[in-house]
Enzyme design. Structure first.
Site, PDB file in Angstrom:
ATOM      1  N   ASP A 167     -17.023  -4.215   6.117  1.00 17.73           N
ATOM      2  CA  ASP A 167     -15.760  -3.471   5.940  1.00 17.73           C
ATOM      3  C   ASP A 167     -16.102  -2.060   5.456  1.00 17.73           C
ATOM      4  OD1 ASP A 167     -12.554  -4.426   5.180  1.00 17.73           O
ATOM      5  OD2 ASP A 167     -13.312  -2.497   4.454  1.00 17.73           O
ATOM      6  N   ILE A 168     -15.438  -1.065   6.050  1.00 17.34           N
ATOM      7  CA  ILE A 168     -15.696   0.326   5.640  1.00 17.34           C
ATOM      8  C   ILE A 168     -15.084   0.541   4.249  1.00 17.34           C
ATOM      9  CG2 ILE A 168     -15.385   2.765   6.224  1.00 17.34           C
ATOM     10  CD1 ILE A 168     -14.939   1.902   9.131  1.00 17.34           C
ATOM     11  N   GLU A 212     -10.601  -1.965   9.985  1.00 15.18           N
ATOM     12  CA  GLU A 212     -11.920  -1.372   9.736  1.00 15.18           C
ATOM     13  C   GLU A 212     -12.896  -2.453   9.352  1.00 15.18           C
ATOM     14  OE1 GLU A 212     -10.076  -2.220   7.410  1.00 15.18           O
ATOM     15  OE2 GLU A 212     -10.666  -1.494   5.441  1.00 15.18           O
TER      16      GLU A 212
HETATM   17  N1  LIG Z   1      -7.631   5.316  12.135  1.00 15.59           N
HETATM   18  C1  LIG Z   1      -7.437   4.015  12.097  1.00 15.59           C
HETATM   19  N2  LIG Z   1      -7.162   3.426  10.947  1.00 15.59           N
HETATM   20  C2  LIG Z   1      -6.990   2.089  10.887  1.00 15.59           C
HETATM   21  C3  LIG Z   1      -7.084   1.309  12.039  1.00 15.59           C
HETATM   22  N3  LIG Z   1      -6.860   0.002  11.662  1.00 15.59           N
HETATM   23  C4  LIG Z   1      -6.621   0.010  10.312  1.00 15.59           C
HETATM   24  N4  LIG Z   1      -6.706   1.272   9.838  1.00 15.59           N
HETATM   25  C5  LIG Z   1      -6.537   1.737   8.502  1.00 15.59           C
HETATM   26  O1  LIG Z   1      -7.605   1.277   7.658  1.00 15.59           O
HETATM   27  C6  LIG Z   1      -7.179   1.382   6.360  1.00 15.59           C
HETATM   28  C7  LIG Z   1      -7.637   0.209   5.571  1.00 15.59           C
HETATM   29  O2  LIG Z   1      -7.352   0.471   4.253  1.00 15.59           O
HETATM   30  P1  LIG Z   1      -7.596  -0.544   3.109  1.00 15.59           P
HETATM   31  O3  LIG Z   1      -7.403  -1.920   3.654  1.00 15.59           O
HETATM   32  O4  LIG Z   1      -6.797  -0.059   2.012  1.00 15.59           O
HETATM   33  O5  LIG Z   1      -9.096  -0.403   2.793  1.00 15.59           O
HETATM   34  P2  LIG Z   1     -10.010   0.776   2.366  1.00 15.59           P
HETATM   35  O6  LIG Z   1      -9.234   2.053   2.208  1.00 15.59           O
HETATM   36  O7  LIG Z   1     -11.134   0.891   3.371  1.00 15.59           O
HETATM   37  O8  LIG Z   1     -10.533   0.352   0.999  1.00 15.59           O
HETATM   38  P3  LIG Z   1     -11.624  -0.730   0.721  1.00 15.59           P
HETATM   39  O9  LIG Z   1     -11.719  -1.606   1.900  1.00 15.59           O
HETATM   40  O10 LIG Z   1     -11.150  -1.428  -0.464  1.00 15.59           O
HETATM   41  O11 LIG Z   1     -12.858   0.027   0.532  1.00 15.59           O
HETATM   42  C8  LIG Z   1      -5.649   1.522   6.420  1.00 15.59           C
HETATM   43  O12 LIG Z   1      -5.284   2.832   6.101  1.00 15.59           O
HETATM   44  C9  LIG Z   1      -5.311   1.242   7.861  1.00 15.59           C
HETATM   45  O13 LIG Z   1      -4.166   1.987   8.295  1.00 15.59           O
HETATM   46  C10 LIG Z   1      -7.366   1.949  13.248  1.00 15.59           C
HETATM   47  O14 LIG Z   1      -7.458   1.358  14.311  1.00 15.59           O
HETATM   48  N5  LIG Z   1      -7.539   3.297  13.253  1.00 15.59           N
END
Ligand SMILES: Nc1nc2c(ncn2[C@@H]2O[C@H](COP(=O)(O)OP(=O)(O)OP(=O)(O)O)[C@@H](O)[C@H]2O)c(=O)[nH]1
Length: 571
Positions: free
Chosen positions: A410-411, A453
């Site tokens: 996970d990013i 992500e």
């Molecule tokens: N650009 C883009 N964003 C995405 C996509 N799918 C999910 N996201 C975004 O990924 C983000 C995930 O955020 P969180 O689940 O809060 O996780 P995080 O900010 O990486 O924080 P941690 O995982 O706790 O490190 C959200 O803002 C989603 O809108 C996609 O296909 N494209």
């Protein structure tokens, strides 16, 4: 079978088209030279024209009457006629070297006779000594059958006064000559009409058996256009059959269309005689027997009219030699061959198009399948595909008694990327990360994007220790590969959870463990690789109860989990 039908279809269409186009061709002009004036003697030619037999054969035939100065052999040799009809003179000319070819002997018996008055007491050729006899061209007569008849009873003709024919039967009944060269179908009628008794001296009674009224053409025509010649002969013979079947019709035609000066009765007399000379009841019309021609030729030789009979060979038209047949049939061979080749080409072309179309559809289907299983953004396996692959891998491991590992990834703080740079840059970051994550894997490893992500890598035949090493290598690679675009510089990290499939595991068991390890990594500082340990399951369950999202959960080190320590800064 289908192919055979197809070829037949092509062939039939082709031949039909050929016939149609033949029928549409303009008629070919043909000149047919008769030996004498229009009379029933030539009935078959008028019938063939009248009945349309010539037209059906592709000809527009001009039937030209003959006279003293317009004789068939000369007309044909001079190119003024294409076909002609003559008596035994045709064979004689051929034996003298003229390039003539006999096509049909219409009269099986010669109509030539010498006619005398009954009261002259001349009843046989022996009685002609010191008598005046008319022959065509006199002493130089080419009337071979009459000459032969005379020679049959005279070693020399010196004692017979032979003079050129006046063609006027009155000379006989007025007593100017003792014997008159005549046609059995013609002059006797005049005598009978006047009640003058006569005697007919017939060559056949002296063993002279000649054909007459031979249809002939030039050697060049027979050689170069055998098909045309055959068509003309066939149409002519058909005409003759018609004329013999319906003589009265032709008699009327002769009077109305050909202005025949003969009376109707005379023409009927002639028609009756002509039938006896043709003998259609016994011999097919036009038949030529080579033996009879030979006898005729020998007669000419015996009379000293020719030196030898060598030129007889090839005199009779024979389109059925293999060369002629080939020559006559070659257009059909070519047509059949061409239509077969065309059919094959069409078939090949259709096959090629079909197989091309099948190939194209296959590809399109594969493409669709691939699309259905691919994440459109990163081109990795999508969740659907991931579940198929995972389930297949599980079965394979059960079967092979091997094991596989999962790395859940996970990013870190990805939300901040979207928030700061917008969703489209977020997308590009996802592609960037996917590319680095999956580049250094083994060919058998399977890289999947399972959520926004979130990624999971399936590592077949891999124990967890090895999976840990691989995850660590990926973590370092991501850490060292910031996203850079123009002024944008985004440093990235990722968290990794690793676990190994256990033989008793259902799919969800293994997934759950990988997720718990990842959760632990997130909670414990991110940018790290965490192997699943049983105690994590307990902690995870507690967290769940509190329903706190893992990304915002306290990682045990204050609130560092919510603040992004990574750099998202313009360069
Ligand atoms: N650009 C883009 N964003 C995405 C996509 N799918 C999910 N996201 C975004 O990924 C983000 C995930 O955020 P969180 O689940 O809060 O996780 P995080 O900010 O990486 O924080 P941690 O995982 O706790 O490190 C959200 O803002 C989603 O809108 C996609 O296909 N494209």
């Amino acid at each position: 079978m289908k192919k055979a039908k197809l070829y037949c279809y092509y062939l039939v269409s082709f031949l039909l088209l050929s016939n149609l186009s033949l029928a549409n061709l303009p008629l070919e002009k043909i000149r047919m030279q008769l030996r004498w004036h229009h009379q029933f003697q030539f009935a078959g030619y008028y019938a063939a024209k009248q009945q349309g037999y010539y037209r059906q054969a592709g000809f527009d035939v001009e039937i030209i009457a003959g006279n003293k100065n317009r004789q068939p052999v000369a007309e044909l040799l001079n190119g003024r006629a294409d076909f002609a009809e003559g008596n035994s003179e045709v064979l004689l000319a051929r034996l003298k070297g003229q390039p003539l070819v006999a096509l049909a002997a219409i009269y099986q018996r010669s109509p030539s006779i010498l006619i005398t008055r009954k009261d002259s007491q001349i009843n046989s050729t022996e009685d002609l000594i010191n008598k005046t006899v008319m022959l065509v061209d006199g002493v130089d007569s080419q009337d071979a059958d009459l000459l032969a008849m005379l020679y049959a009873s005279h070693s020399s003709l010196e004692n017979i006064n032979i003079i050129p024919s006046s063609y006027n039967i009155a000379d006989l009944y007025q007593g100017k000559v003792h014997a008159f060269n005549a046609y059995i179908s013609n002059e006797p009628f005049y005598l009978e009409e006047r009640g003058i008794a006569y005697t007919a001296l017939k060559p056949e009674d002296y063993g002279i058996d000649f054909y007459s009224d031979i249809l002939f053409t030039s050697q060049a025509m027979a050689k170069n256009n055998p098909d045309k010649v055959q068509r003309f002969v066939n149409a002519t013979l058909k005409g003759w059959q018609y004329a013999l079947d319906y003589p009265e019709e032709i008699i009327q035609l002769l009077k109305q269309q050909y202005q025949s000066p003969k009376s109707l009765n005379h023409l009927r007399y002639e028609a009756n005689m002509v039938r006896k000379l043709i003998i259609p009841e016994l011999i097919s019309i036009g038949h030529i027997h080579p033996g009879r021609l030979e006898r005729m030729a020998t007669t000419f030789q015996d009379l000293g009219m020719i030196d030898n009979t060598a030129a007889l060979s090839g005199f009779v038209f024979n389109p059925s030699t293999w060369q002629d047949r080939l020559f006559g049939w070659w257009p059909y061979f070519v047509a059949i061959l061409a239509s077969l080749i065309a059919a094959l080409l069409v078939q090949a072309y259709t096959n090629k198009r079909l197989s091309g179309e099948i190939e194209r559809r296959k590809k399109a289907e594969q493409e669709l399948k691939k699309l259905a299983l691919t994440d459109h953004l990163t081109k990795l396996h999508n969740p659907r595909s991931f579940h198929q692959l995972l389930s297949a891998e599980l079965k394979r491991s059960q079967r092979n008694q091997s094991s596989f590992s999962l790395i859940a990834i996970d990013i870190d703080f990805f939300k901040a990327v979207n928030d700061q740079y917008g969703h489209h840059i977020g997308d590009e970051v996802l592609q960037h990360v996917a590319q680095i994550l999956c580049t250094n894997l083994r060919e058998s490893d399977m890289c999947n994007r399972v959520g926004g992500e979130e990624f999971i890598i399936i590592l077949p035949d891999t124990p967890e220790q090895r999976a840990l090493e691989l995850a660590e290598r990926s973590r370092l690679a991501i850490e060292k590969s910031p996203f850079i675009k123009g002024e944008i510089y985004i440093g990235l990290t990722m968290s990794f959870g690793v676990t190994q499939w256990q033989p008793k595991d259902e799919i969800n068991d293994t997934l759950e463990r990988a997720d718990q390890a990842l959760y632990y990594a997130k909670r414990h500082g991110r940018n790290r690789v965490q192997l699943f340990k049983p105690e994590m399951a307990v902690a995870h369950a507690k967290e769940k109860q509190q329903s706190r999202p893992r990304v915002t959960a306290d990682n045990g080190a204050g609130t560092t989990g919510d603040t992004a320590p990574i750099v998202h800064a313009p360069r």
